[in-house]
Write a protein that holds these residues in place. Structure first.
Motif, PDB file in Angstrom:
ATOM      1  N   GLU A 165       0.841  -1.194   0.000  1.00 27.07           N
ATOM      2  CA  GLU A 165       0.000   0.000   0.000  1.00 27.07           C
ATOM      3  C   GLU A 165       0.877   1.246   0.000  1.00 27.07           C
ATOM      4  O   GLU A 165       1.658   1.471   0.929  1.00 27.07           O
ATOM      5  CB  GLU A 165      -0.949   0.010   1.207  1.00 27.07           C
ATOM      6  CG  GLU A 165      -1.898   1.221   1.197  1.00 27.07           C
ATOM      7  CD  GLU A 165      -3.080   1.120   2.160  1.00 27.07           C
ATOM      8  OE1 GLU A 165      -3.110   0.173   2.972  1.00 27.07           O
ATOM      9  OE2 GLU A 165      -3.970   1.986   2.089  1.00 27.07           O
TER      10      GLU A 165
ATOM     11  N   HIS B 155      -4.212   6.995  -0.571  1.00 27.29           N
ATOM     12  CA  HIS B 155      -3.643   5.632  -0.524  1.00 27.29           C
ATOM     13  C   HIS B 155      -3.987   4.839  -1.791  1.00 27.29           C
ATOM     14  O   HIS B 155      -5.107   4.939  -2.287  1.00 27.29           O
ATOM     15  CB  HIS B 155      -4.210   4.849   0.665  1.00 27.29           C
ATOM     16  CG  HIS B 155      -3.901   5.442   1.999  1.00 27.29           C
ATOM     17  ND1 HIS B 155      -4.194   4.801   3.175  1.00 27.29           N
ATOM     18  CD2 HIS B 155      -3.314   6.616   2.360  1.00 27.29           C
ATOM     19  CE1 HIS B 155      -3.815   5.541   4.200  1.00 27.29           C
ATOM     20  NE2 HIS B 155      -3.286   6.661   3.731  1.00 27.29           N
TER      21      HIS B 155
ATOM     22  N   ASN C 140      -7.335   3.352  -3.058  1.00 26.17           N
ATOM     23  CA  ASN C 140      -8.025   2.787  -1.900  1.00 26.17           C
ATOM     24  C   ASN C 140      -8.973   3.793  -1.250  1.00 26.17           C
ATOM     25  O   ASN C 140      -8.675   4.980  -1.201  1.00 26.17           O
ATOM     26  CB  ASN C 140      -7.004   2.368  -0.825  1.00 26.17           C
ATOM     27  CG  ASN C 140      -6.094   1.268  -1.317  1.00 26.17           C
ATOM     28  OD1 ASN C 140      -6.418   0.571  -2.265  1.00 26.17           O
ATOM     29  ND2 ASN C 140      -4.947   1.118  -0.672  1.00 26.17           N
ATOM     30  N   HIS C 141     -10.034   3.279  -0.694  1.00 31.64           N
ATOM     31  CA  HIS C 141     -10.991   4.067   0.104  1.00 31.64           C
ATOM     32  C   HIS C 141     -10.976   5.561  -0.258  1.00 31.64           C
ATOM     33  O   HIS C 141     -10.625   6.402   0.566  1.00 31.64           O
ATOM     34  CB  HIS C 141     -10.732   3.880   1.611  1.00 31.64           C
ATOM     35  CG  HIS C 141      -9.283   3.924   2.053  1.00 31.64           C
ATOM     36  ND1 HIS C 141      -8.562   5.085   2.096  1.00 31.64           N
ATOM     37  CD2 HIS C 141      -8.434   2.953   2.440  1.00 31.64           C
ATOM     38  CE1 HIS C 141      -7.336   4.820   2.520  1.00 31.64           C
ATOM     39  NE2 HIS C 141      -7.225   3.532   2.720  1.00 31.64           N
TER      40      HIS C 141
HETATM   41 ZN   LIG Z   1      -5.223   2.768   3.416  1.00 31.92          ZN
END
Ligand SMILES: [Zn+2]
Ligand SMILES: [Zn+2]
Length: 363
Positions: free
Chosen positions: A113, A122, A156-157
């Protein structure tokens, strides 16, 4: 006396050699599509090698028990709060897991990540060869290093409120990454958060949709399996059950996201997937109407809601098809009609923000 001891020793050695055979695998019952196997995948999780709270091999056991086909351990490159106790390079958690994953038949994808402030926030780079070159000062160099290894990179998210406190925005930095081929997908669901914006972007920009657990604790801390809960995951429609098969499917956007009681994804995949989950049979027909049996052969739930239709065809307003259950439904004909289209929206099969799959049964 000696004899007894050696029997006990032999027993202990045997038990010690095969500790994982006692684990029960709970297969996830969802159908394959014509020509494709449905692989259940989670490409976002952490261990003590970043900010997670379990040893890497525990993730393999969890995946096995939950019926997953593939996982990726995606340790934060830039955030390792346990570093004082666990000081290793960025490849280590993958290396520790590799043999166990292979022994247990879990496909292990190598990932990391890239953990930066917004923007770009991220991202996970998976299908890496070596995670260490991603440890760079400038985020652009980290993405470049991943790209040079032909990684598959997903944001991500995107709606994480710690990084996007007011609204979920697409930043100029994302446009630049996207134009350089450094955003190949987006998490439409991460843990217990669903992002309708991500769904919209994936459709508009032709990106792959992903659902992940982003689990940090032992899995049972976040999900109550006794209540039938499941981790957020991605269904990958692969030509074969292999790492190459997964990669080809991701590159060609053949995924659906399973999140809580929702499945999220492109209509082109959702429709055949739903059709494979259910079996509709006409069990009676006369001038007054039709009786159908609808068998749901999957672990999924389907929430049907009636949409615009010929009012002479009388059927339910809302109906729930429960997992592994046969439902008998009566549809009435009024005004002398002999059939018609039974139109509904499956409100928990999401194909666009606020929009479920439209489906018609012809009678
Ligand atoms: Zn993350
Ligand atoms: Zn974390």
């Amino acid at each position: 006396m000696m004899m007894k001891k050696s029997i006990i020793c032999a027993f202990l050695i045997l038990v010690g050699l095969q500790p994982s055979l006692a684990q029960q695998r709970n297969e996830i019952k969802v159908p394959d599509l014509d020509g494709y196997k449905t692989l259940k995948c989670d490409f976002h999780m952490h261990t003590v090698f970043s900010d997670g709270l379990v040893w890497p091999t525990v993730r393999v056991d969890e995946a096995y028990r939950e019926g997953l086909d593939a996982i990726a351990l995606t340790e934060h490159i830039e955030y390792q709060p346990h570093k004082k106790d666990i000081n290793a390079d960025h490849n280590r958690s993958y290396e520790i897991c590799k043999k166990k994953a292979s022994d247990m038949g879990i496909l292990l994808v190598k990932g990391s990540e890239i953990t930066r402030p917004m923007a770009p926030g991220h991202s996970n780079a998976i299908f890496l060869q070596d995670s260490n070159p991603l440890d760079t000062k400038d985020y652009k160099d980290a993405y470049k290093a991943a790209k040079e290894q032909k990684a598959f990179i997903f944001w991500n998210h995107p709606g994480w409120d710690r990084q996007q406190p007011d609204s979920t925005k697409w930043w100029p930095e994302h446009t630049e990454l996207y134009n350089n081929g450094c955003i190949n997908g987006i998490e439409v669901a991460n843990g217990d958060v669903y992002s309708p914006e991500a769904l919209k972007w994936c459709i508009e920009k032709k990106l792959t949709m992903l659902g992940t657990s982003d689990i940090h604790e032992p899995i049972q801390t976040d999900y109550d399996f006794a209540k039938g809960e499941h981790r957020t995951m991605t269904f990958v429609f692969a030509k074969e059950r292999s790492l190459d098969g997964i990669r080809e499917a991701l590159d060609n956007r053949r995924t659906l996201v399973w999140y809580a009681d929702m499945v999220i994804g492109q209509e082109e995949l959702m429709k055949p997937f739903f059709e494979k989950c259910i079996d509709i049979k006409e069990i009676n027909r006369d001038e007054k109407g039709v009786t159908l049996s609808i068998m749901n052969n999957s672990d999924l739930i389907f929430k049907l809601h009636k949409t615009e239709h010929n009012p002479s065809l009388v059927y339910f307003r809302d109906y729930t098809l429960k997992p592994h259950t046969k439902h008998t439904i009566k549809i009435l004909f009024n005004d002398g009609i002999k059939g018609g289209d039974m139109n509904f929206e499956i409100t928990n099969l999401i194909t666009y923000p606020e929009k479920g799959l439209n489906y018609t049964i012809k009678l």
